[in-house]
Design a protein around this motif. Structure first.
Motif, PDB file in Angstrom:
ATOM      1  N   CYS A  68       0.832  -1.211   0.000  1.00 25.57           N
ATOM      2  CA  CYS A  68       0.000   0.000   0.000  1.00 25.57           C
ATOM      3  C   CYS A  68       0.865   1.258   0.000  1.00 25.57           C
ATOM      4  N   PHE A  69       2.000   1.197   0.697  1.00 24.00           N
ATOM      5  CA  PHE A  69       2.860   2.376   0.852  1.00 24.00           C
ATOM      6  C   PHE A  69       4.077   2.335  -0.077  1.00 24.00           C
ATOM      7  N   ARG A  70       4.028   1.487  -1.080  1.00 28.85           N
ATOM      8  CA  ARG A  70       5.197   1.202  -1.915  1.00 28.85           C
ATOM      9  C   ARG A  70       5.829   2.448  -2.522  1.00 28.85           C
ATOM     10  N   ASP A  71       5.028   3.373  -2.990  1.00 24.80           N
ATOM     11  CA  ASP A  71       5.552   4.509  -3.746  1.00 24.80           C
ATOM     12  C   ASP A  71       5.632   5.801  -2.947  1.00 24.80           C
ATOM     13  N   ARG A  72       5.410   5.752  -1.657  1.00 23.81           N
ATOM     14  CA  ARG A  72       5.256   7.022  -0.960  1.00 23.81           C
ATOM     15  C   ARG A  72       6.557   7.809  -0.814  1.00 23.81           C
ATOM     16  N   ALA A  73       7.700   7.152  -0.827  1.00 21.94           N
ATOM     17  CA  ALA A  73       8.963   7.890  -0.725  1.00 21.94           C
ATOM     18  C   ALA A  73       9.155   8.838  -1.898  1.00 21.94           C
ATOM     19  N   THR A  74       8.688   8.443  -3.078  1.00 24.31           N
ATOM     20  CA  THR A  74       8.851   9.278  -4.264  1.00 24.31           C
ATOM     21  C   THR A  74       7.606  10.095  -4.588  1.00 24.31           C
ATOM     22  N   LYS A  75       6.422   9.505  -4.419  1.00 20.25           N
ATOM     23  CA  LYS A  75       5.191  10.189  -4.799  1.00 20.25           C
ATOM     24  C   LYS A  75       4.565  10.992  -3.662  1.00 20.25           C
ATOM     25  N   LEU A  76       4.828  10.565  -2.416  1.00 22.13           N
ATOM     26  CA  LEU A  76       4.197  11.213  -1.262  1.00 22.13           C
ATOM     27  C   LEU A  76       5.266  11.568  -0.224  1.00 22.13           C
ATOM     28  N   PRO A  77       6.279  12.330  -0.600  1.00 23.38           N
ATOM     29  CA  PRO A  77       7.455  12.514   0.262  1.00 23.38           C
ATOM     30  C   PRO A  77       7.172  13.221   1.584  1.00 23.38           C
ATOM     31  N   GLU A  78       6.118  14.011   1.674  1.00 22.91           N
ATOM     32  CA  GLU A  78       5.839  14.756   2.904  1.00 22.91           C
ATOM     33  C   GLU A  78       4.739  14.112   3.745  1.00 22.91           C
ATOM     34  N   LEU A  79       4.274  12.946   3.335  1.00 18.46           N
ATOM     35  CA  LEU A  79       3.173  12.298   4.055  1.00 18.46           C
ATOM     36  C   LEU A  79       3.686  11.558   5.288  1.00 18.46           C
ATOM     37  N   THR A  80       3.074  11.831   6.431  1.00 15.04           N
ATOM     38  CA  THR A  80       3.351  11.086   7.649  1.00 15.04           C
ATOM     39  C   THR A  80       2.270  10.018   7.811  1.00 15.04           C
ATOM     40  N   VAL A  81       2.695   8.790   8.025  1.00 21.20           N
ATOM     41  CA  VAL A  81       1.764   7.673   8.170  1.00 21.20           C
ATOM     42  C   VAL A  81       1.904   7.068   9.561  1.00 21.20           C
ATOM     43  N   GLY A  82       0.794   7.006  10.285  1.00 18.05           N
ATOM     44  CA  GLY A  82       0.784   6.395  11.602  1.00 18.05           C
ATOM     45  C   GLY A  82      -0.092   5.157  11.615  1.00 18.05           C
ATOM     46  N   LEU A  83       0.226   4.221  12.494  1.00 19.89           N
ATOM     47  CA  LEU A  83      -0.538   2.983  12.635  1.00 19.89           C
ATOM     48  C   LEU A  83      -1.039   2.881  14.069  1.00 19.89           C
ATOM     49  N   HIS A  84      -2.365   2.796  14.220  1.00 17.25           N
ATOM     50  CA  HIS A  84      -2.969   2.746  15.543  1.00 17.25           C
ATOM     51  C   HIS A  84      -3.353   1.316  15.892  1.00 17.25           C
ATOM     52  N   LEU A  85      -2.837   0.827  17.021  1.00 16.02           N
ATOM     53  CA  LEU A  85      -3.166  -0.500  17.522  1.00 16.02           C
ATOM     54  C   LEU A  85      -3.583  -0.364  18.979  1.00 16.02           C
ATOM     55  N   CYS A  86      -4.695  -1.001  19.357  1.00 12.27           N
ATOM     56  CA  CYS A  86      -5.141  -0.907  20.740  1.00 12.27           C
ATOM     57  C   CYS A  86      -5.841  -2.203  21.136  1.00 12.27           C
ATOM     58  N   ARG A  87      -6.569  -2.158  22.260  1.00 10.65           N
ATOM     59  CA  ARG A  87      -7.282  -3.335  22.745  1.00 10.65           C
ATOM     60  C   ARG A  87      -8.787  -3.179  22.581  1.00 10.65           C
ATOM     61  N   GLY A  88      -9.175  -2.171  21.802  1.00 15.82           N
ATOM     62  CA  GLY A  88     -10.572  -2.017  21.450  1.00 15.82           C
ATOM     63  C   GLY A  88     -11.371  -1.152  22.399  1.00 15.82           C
TER      64      GLY A  88
END
Length: 403
Positions: free
Chosen positions: A247-267
């Motif tokens: 999903c994030f394969r091209d972001r270094a070149t196409k989306l260089p300023e995008l910050t991506v976070g991943l949220h994990l919790c216990r619901g």
């Protein structure tokens, strides 16, 4: 990894969803019955979102969300190839998945779901209108501060496994995942071109499904149930990690300023209940080192989430958002105890990387452990209590980093 700043976008964060006003919930029910038009519903949502933005600014938050008040529109809903199923049979659900098990324990009839019945193709962005509407409500210089919350790419596969897609369309998981990833890349590029610079992927079950160390749902029996069906938990986790990275394969070149976070919790199950327990230690190496995201939003408000030991595995080029403050109940935590816990986490992070505690501290942000309304009913906290919690997050960040 793309060349993105190491720190989280903002020291004080929140997880996206805010308590939904009663008039929004009532209007949605009427809309579903055909008693309220789409335009009338939108007008009420706009009002609620403006109020939500005002609350966030009042308490001092810089990162802004729409409270997830348009939570009925998402990613899979707008992909060609996916079909809503109003009355799905129970047997297509994986009972070892914590929230599935919790929901089906309450209901004899499963809720509607979405299955892949054809070739997947991105034909319309569901998130773009949400971003554009929120952008109209903030100053031009604040548009970059908007955070969009996106669905996890494996959301329906996790719940349905081999039933998630038509075998006449996709021969195996990898083929199915490849087209999901391609659609995800299109979605991200559309948002980026519109000015979005911060996205948070909500995936509360990625960790608990594979840790296998809990006294509740997230336990060895769940992993054994997967194996009994012929599924290899380790291979499944690896497949999901490949899906994420695709999903994030091209972001270094196409989306260089995008910050991506991943949220994990216990619901945040209905009315402040959780549906799983267990620490992050058992998947920390893969979680922190193999998934191409910049920051992780982790639940740490109770002992249920385990210790900070997993943070030893966090590499220097990534950051962490510590969910130390509960969104489930109105009682306020002691700010001095919270500060001590942040420093404890920094010390453990430093022990794993060889950096100083102060250096590790610069890779930390603070937040509530989850949103205030993961489900429409919300948690056992009122609007004033929610506001106090958000203010506490800001006060804690200012106390530690002297912003």
């Amino acid at each position: 990894m793309s060349a993105i700043k190491l720190n989280p976008p903002f020291r004080a964060e929140h997880l996206g969803s805010l308590l939904r006003p009663d008039y929004i919930l009532e209007a949605r029910k009427k809309f579903d019955k055909g008693e309220v038009s789409a335009e009338e519903l939108k007008q009420l949502e706009d009002k609620a979102i403006k109020d939500a933005v005002a609350i966030q600014k009042e308490v001092g938050l810089c990162g802004l969300t729409d409270g997830e008040y348009r939570f009925y529109d998402g990613f899979f809903d707008h992909l060609e190839g996916f079909t809503d199923v109003a009355h799905p049979p129970r047997e297509i659900f994986k009972m070892y998945v914590p929230d599935v098990r919790a929901f089906l324990a309450e209901n004899t009839k499963p809720a509607a779901t979405t299955l892949c019945t054809g070739k997947i193709k991105h034909v319309k962005s569901g998130y773009l209108p949400q971003f554009q509407e929120l952008a109209k409500m903030v100053a031009p210089e604040e548009v970059k501060n908007i955070k969009m919350t996106l669905a996890a790419p494996e959301w329906f596969h996790l719940r349905h496994g081999e039933h998630a897609y038509d075998k006449a369309v996709y021969a195996n998981d990898e083929e199915h995942f490849n087209d999901i990833a391609a659609a995800y890349r299109v979605e991200l590029e559309i948002l980026y071109n519109a000015g979005c610079r911060n996205v948070q992927i909500d995936d509360p079950l990625l960790a608990c499904r594979f840790s296998g160390v809990s006294a509740d749902f997230c336990d060895v029996s769940m992993l054994e149930a997967m194996r009994a069906e012929g599924a290899d938990p380790d291979a499944r986790l690896d497949a999901y990690i490949r899906l994420y990275n695709n999903c994030f394969r091209d972001r270094a070149t196409k989306l260089p300023e995008l910050t991506v976070g991943l949220h994990l919790c216990r619901g945040n199950f209905r009315h402040s209940m959780h549906f799983s327990e267990g620490g992050y230690e058992h998947i920390a190496v893969k979680l922190f080192n193999e998934i191409n995201v910049d920051t992780y939003y982790l639940e740490y408000d109770t002992e249920r989430a385990g210790t900070f030991d997993a943070l030893k595995e966090l590499p220097k080029n990534k950051s962490i958002v510590l969910g130390l403050i509960t969104s489930k109940f109105p009682e306020l935590e002691d700010i001095n105890e919270l500060e001590a816990r942040v420093h404890e986490a920094a010390k453990i992070m430093a022990s794993g990387t060889g950096e100083t505690e102060e250096e590790a501290l610069q890779r930390i942000c603070v937040s509530p452990q989850c949103g205030f309304a993961s489900h429409s009913e919300g948690n056992l906290i009122d609007a004033e209590g929610m506001k106090n919690k958000l203010k506490l997050v800001v006060d804690l960040a200012n106390k530690i980093w002297k912003n």
